[in-house]
Design an enzyme around this catalytic site. Structure first.
Site, mmCIF file in Angstrom:
data_model
loop_
_atom_site.group_PDB
_atom_site.id
_atom_site.type_symbol
_atom_site.label_atom_id
_atom_site.label_comp_id
_atom_site.label_asym_id
_atom_site.label_seq_id
_atom_site.Cartn_x
_atom_site.Cartn_y
_atom_site.Cartn_z
ATOM 1 N N HIS A 1 162.464 47.127 93.895
ATOM 2 C CA HIS A 1 162.534 47.140 95.351
ATOM 3 C C HIS A 1 161.598 48.183 95.934
ATOM 4 C CE1 HIS A 1 166.792 45.729 94.244
ATOM 5 N NE2 HIS A 1 165.891 44.833 94.019
ATOM 6 N N ARG B 1 160.227 36.490 102.911
ATOM 7 C CA ARG B 1 161.239 36.539 101.847
ATOM 8 C C ARG B 1 162.505 37.174 102.411
ATOM 9 N NH1 ARG B 1 156.439 38.056 98.371
ATOM 10 N NH2 ARG B 1 156.469 36.680 96.552
ATOM 11 N N ARG C 1 161.986 31.812 104.303
ATOM 12 C CA ARG C 1 162.532 31.239 103.076
ATOM 13 C C ARG C 1 163.974 31.697 102.948
ATOM 14 N NH1 ARG C 1 160.261 32.932 97.305
ATOM 15 N NH2 ARG C 1 161.421 34.833 97.688
ATOM 16 N N GLU D 1 158.117 25.378 92.857
ATOM 17 C CA GLU D 1 158.078 26.471 91.873
ATOM 18 C C GLU D 1 158.445 26.001 90.478
ATOM 19 O OE1 GLU D 1 159.330 30.415 93.879
ATOM 20 O OE2 GLU D 1 160.874 28.974 94.443
ATOM 21 N N ASN E 1 153.934 32.240 91.449
ATOM 22 C CA ASN E 1 154.474 33.218 90.493
ATOM 23 C C ASN E 1 155.466 32.538 89.557
ATOM 24 O OD1 ASN E 1 153.099 34.964 92.157
ATOM 25 N ND2 ASN E 1 154.926 35.636 93.249
ATOM 26 N N ASP E 2 156.363 31.778 90.165
ATOM 27 C CA ASP E 2 157.343 31.080 89.334
ATOM 28 C C ASP E 2 156.723 29.865 88.658
ATOM 29 O OD1 ASP E 2 159.878 32.392 89.256
ATOM 30 O OD2 ASP E 2 159.992 32.111 91.421
ATOM 31 N N ARG F 1 157.151 36.143 83.932
ATOM 32 C CA ARG F 1 156.321 36.918 84.862
ATOM 33 C C ARG F 1 156.671 38.398 84.874
ATOM 34 N NH1 ARG F 1 158.642 34.800 90.740
ATOM 35 N NH2 ARG F 1 158.120 36.838 91.565
ATOM 36 N N CYS G 1 151.708 30.220 98.090
ATOM 37 C CA CYS G 1 152.131 31.552 98.541
ATOM 38 C C CYS G 1 152.435 32.538 97.411
ATOM 39 C CB CYS G 1 153.326 31.449 99.484
ATOM 40 S SG CYS G 1 154.804 30.827 98.699
HETATM 41 C C1 PEP Z 1 156.587 32.639 93.852
HETATM 42 O O1 PEP Z 1 157.382 32.389 92.940
HETATM 43 O O2 PEP Z 1 155.353 32.467 93.751
HETATM 44 C C2 PEP Z 1 157.059 33.168 95.131
HETATM 45 C C3 PEP Z 1 156.247 33.306 96.155
HETATM 46 O O3 PEP Z 1 158.348 33.570 95.182
HETATM 47 P P1 PEP Z 1 158.874 34.965 94.555
HETATM 48 O O4 PEP Z 1 157.685 35.722 94.093
HETATM 49 O O5 PEP Z 1 159.610 35.628 95.639
HETATM 50 O O6 PEP Z 1 159.739 34.471 93.448
HETATM 51 MG MG MG Z 2 159.475 32.316 93.382
#
Ligand code: PEP
Ligand code: MG
Length: 747
Positions: A364, A471, A507, A606, A629-630, A640, A677
């Site tokens: 955080h 987020r 989101r 994702e 990212n996911d 990740r 994103c």
């Molecule tokens: C992602 O997974 O790319 C995303 C934007 O969500 P977070 O990073 O919050 O999981």
């Molecule tokens: Mg994600």
């Protein structure tokens, strides 16, 4: 030294204090100390070895060994018995040194005559400083009392070394905390900055380790412990009853504060001549030493608690601490073991940089540092031990490097780096109000990712077209209690106010996985990233989701609203989530609240499954946003959060790009608006490639908008697409090298 003579540690410490009080030079003091220990302990040899660098120990003073060996004899960490004591941090007590594992004969010292060996580490709060050794001809084991006495002396020596009492000839005796130190950690937030150290929790310096009035010290300790207990009780009674974790920590504090063993050991140390603060620190050192060896996470936490408690006690005793009277430098670089998001927000934009010993990319604190665009280096091992308030420090967030007390050449090189960054920054500012239009005339929408109120000023300063990903869980993560609906709607309203005409995509909560709410019972899952998280929680236990949807509708207060559901893996989940939204709208309508003028409901893509979802899914959604990212972690099966595998697969790997192209094609066919994103959208090279394969909207951290826009305005997407296809046709694993060649001079 034996039972009859006995070592009187009080007398020994008393004499030691006289030596310390004397105005002698560094070397002379060390010589006096070895002599007095040898005298008091009736042992033939006493030697002090100090570290000259992280790996090498140097004999700095001796009574009994050859005087010529001083500043000549050196050994590496782990080498010989002395090196072994240094490495393990444990005492070696043997009546037959040559036969003891690890013994190494050093002819220049003349130590072959001595059979018994007692070596104790000189360390301060886990920091290794050297080794103190006693040796004697007679083959015998040193008694408990003798070991205790020499350990206490070692501790006092450590305090004195810390204070620079032995500065003199030889690298091993130069002042600590004056040499340059380089830390290699990890990147938490990019950027370079120069400033001066501001310790979040200043080190307590014990200037009076030895005391001559044990009764007085005992009284001081008791008073301080009493004050500590009252403080802990007060915190306990005011702690939120629902905050299980906080209560647990405070209960542990109370347990330690009332622990008889802890008190007894400290009282014993005082009765042997230590001051109250030295006794506390001795216990703290022992706890730190245990901490290194303990693997059990729960026990480690408890030892951390004890460490914190000792710090509190030391602050009470010395009057040092948060209110030391030290003034925060004008360019503070925060140095801490770790820090909570709320504390970081308290410092706000004042900070020029942050260096943490612990922390993680997804922590955080890292999220807040990113929101505030403050360079952050994590995992800078031992930085809190080395840094002192006011030290010059350079933080290189791009490389994850920290230069503490750098020399002139490093400072000059770093200045160049910062100047280049500043130049680039100027370039970004100059194109802030221009569109991200490529040479071939395609305009890409660049929006920003946000989640905290602290992000909002960036909407204007970055030139973002809106917020492509808000987020919402961050507001939940930085609190110690579940936010109320009214608080949330008020916040959502402020976000929309700040955005004005620009679109904000909210989101819904993505909790679970790495995002664990402190006030919700964590479920122990074997693989949380693929576990019960995000929309799965929202649909199974819809209470919070419903509350949030209501808060969003109320926050919009009649304005247009865009909502997206995270981690949707199949069409039915999206349908069920959308149905919740419809129900919420209906409820609000009945209650007489204004309904959004327009409403878009989308999903994050994702999970690879959605790329192959039925055609109808693409028609159902108002828009899709790729959470790279996911998506990437599941595409490559590479966690990740796991540093070992995180970077193993390139985003520009042809398989992944082809996969993304396929998603773009499906969205084109169904006229579904699509954006990207994940973090990769903010990397200029990746962003250019995404645009080249057909993505027309990218959402990223605010600080990335300038660099991404800058590159997009210099490239031709048709050319870049041709390069990508060529690389793929040639059978390359990743298109990166060929793309980099094309982009040369454009970055
Ligand atoms: C992602 O997974 O790319 C995303 C934007 O969500 P977070 O990073 O919050 O999981
Ligand atoms: Mg994600």
């Amino acid at each position: 030294m034996d039972g009859q003579t006995g070592t009187d540690s009080r007398k020994l410490l008393g004499r030691l204090r006289d030596v310390m009080a004397d105005d002698a030079a560094g070397q002379q003091r060390l010589d006096q100390i070895t002599q007095l220990i040898a005298d008091e302990m009736h042992t033939e040899v006493c030697s002090i070895y100090l570290f000259r660098d992280e790996e090498t120990l140097e004999l700095c003073a001796t009574q009994g060994l050859n005087a010529e060996a001083v500043h000549q004899t050196r050994m590496r960490m782990g080498e010989g018995l002395v090196g072994r004591v240094a490495r393990t941090g444990e005492v070696i007590n043997t009546d037959d040194a040559p036969a003891t594992k690890g013994f190494r004969y050093m002819p220049e010292t003349g130590e072959e005559a001595y059979s018994s060996f007692l070596g104790v580490p000189i360390q301060r709060l886990g920091e290794k400083l050297g080794v103190l050794v006693a040796q004697s001809r007679q083959a015998r084991l040193y008694s408990e009392e003798e070991i205790y006495a020499i350990e206490v002396v070692a501790m006092v020596l450590a305090e004195m070394t810390e204070l620079g009492a032995f500065i003199g000839e030889g690298a091993a005796m130069s002042a600590r905390h004056q040499q340059p130190v380089l830390f290699r950690g990890g990147t938490g937030q990019e950027g370079a900055s120069q400033g001066h150290v501001w310790l979040h929790e200043p080190r307590v310096v014990v200037t009076n380790p030895i005391a001559d009035d044990p009764d007085r010290e005992m009284e001081r300790l008791n008073d301080a412990v009493e004050e500590l207990r009252v403080g802990v009780d007060r915190m306990l009674s005011s702690a939120a009853t629902g905050d299980k974790e906080q209560l647990e920590v405070l209960e542990a504090y109370r347990m330690f504060a009332n622990s008889k063993g802890w008190m007894r050991r400290m009282e014993e140390d005082i009765s042997r001549g230590l001051s109250a603060e030295a006794a506390v620190e001795k216990e703290q050192s022992a706890a730190r030493a245990r901490m290194v060896q303990v693997n059990d996470a729960y026990l480690r936490e408890r030892l951390h608690d004890l460490d914190d408690l000792s710090n509190r006690l030391l602050r009470i005793l010395t009057g040092q601490g948060g209110e030391t009277g030290a003034e925060m430098p004008p360019d503070p670089i925060l140095v801490a073991r770790n820090i909570g998001p709320a504390e970081l927000l308290d410092y706000g934009r004042k900070l020029k940089g942050i260096v943490l010993e612990e922390g993680s990319v997804g922590s955080h604190a890292a999220i807040v540092a990113r929101a505030l665009a403050i360079p952050l280096v994590i995992h800078a091992d031992r930085v809190t031990t080395e840094a002192l308030n006011g030290d010059l420090v350079l933080v290189d967030g791009d490389q994850g490097i920290v230069h503490l007390r750098p020399d002139e050449t490093v400072v000059a090189a770093f200045r160049d780096k910062m100047a280049m960054q500043a130049q680039a920054q100027e370039r970004y500012v100059s194109i802030r109000d221009k569109p991200a239009e490529t040479l071939c005339g395609t305009t890409i929408s660049l929006t920003m990712n946000a989640g905290l109120m602290a992000d909002l000023p960036s909407l204007v300063s970055s030139g973002a077209d809106g917020v492509g990903l808000f987020r919402t869980e961050l507001q939940f993560l930085i609190r110690s209690h579940m936010p109320k609906r009214a608080e949330l709607s008020e916040q959502y309203s402020r976000v929309m106010d700040a955005a004005g005409d620009k679109r904000v995509v909210f989101r819904t909560l993505d909790i679970g996985s790495d995002k664990v709410l402190p006030y919700m019972t964590a479920t122990d899952e074997p693989n949380p990233a693929m576990g019960w998280r995000a929309i799965r929680v929202g649909l199974d236990k819809p209470g919070v989701l419903r509350m949030q949807l209501q808060a969003l509708i109320r926050g919009a207060n009649g304005r247009s609203l865009s909502i997206m559901f995270p981690f949707v893996a199949q069409r039915e989940e999206f349908q069920a989530a959308r149905a919740e939204m419809e129900k919420a709208l209906e409820r609000e309508r009945i209650l007489g609240h204004p309904i959004p003028e327009t409403l878009e409901v989308g999903a994050m893509l994702e999970t690879p499954s959605l790329a192959f979802a039925p055609h109808r899914f693409y028609q159902d959604v108002d828009f899709l946003s790729i959470g790279g990212n996911d998506l990437k972690q599941f595409f490559f099966a590479a966690d990740r959060e796991n540093e070992r595998v995180r970077r193993r697969y390139d985003t520009l790997n042809v398989s992944f790009l082809s996969f993304l192209e396929n998603i773009v094609a499906r969205c084109d066919a169904t006229r579904t608006p699509l954006s990207f994103c994940g973090e990769d959208a903010g990397r200029p090279v990746e962003a250019a490639c995404f645009a080249a394969i057909g993505l027309r909207a990218l959402s990223m951290r605010p600080a990335s908008i300038g660099p991404v826009k800058s590159i997009l305005r210099r490239i031709d997407l048709v050319d870049l697409r041709a390069v990508i296809h060529e690389a793929r046709d040639e059978g390359h694993q990743t298109v990166r090298p060929m793309v980099m060649k094309y982009l040369k001079g454009k970055l």
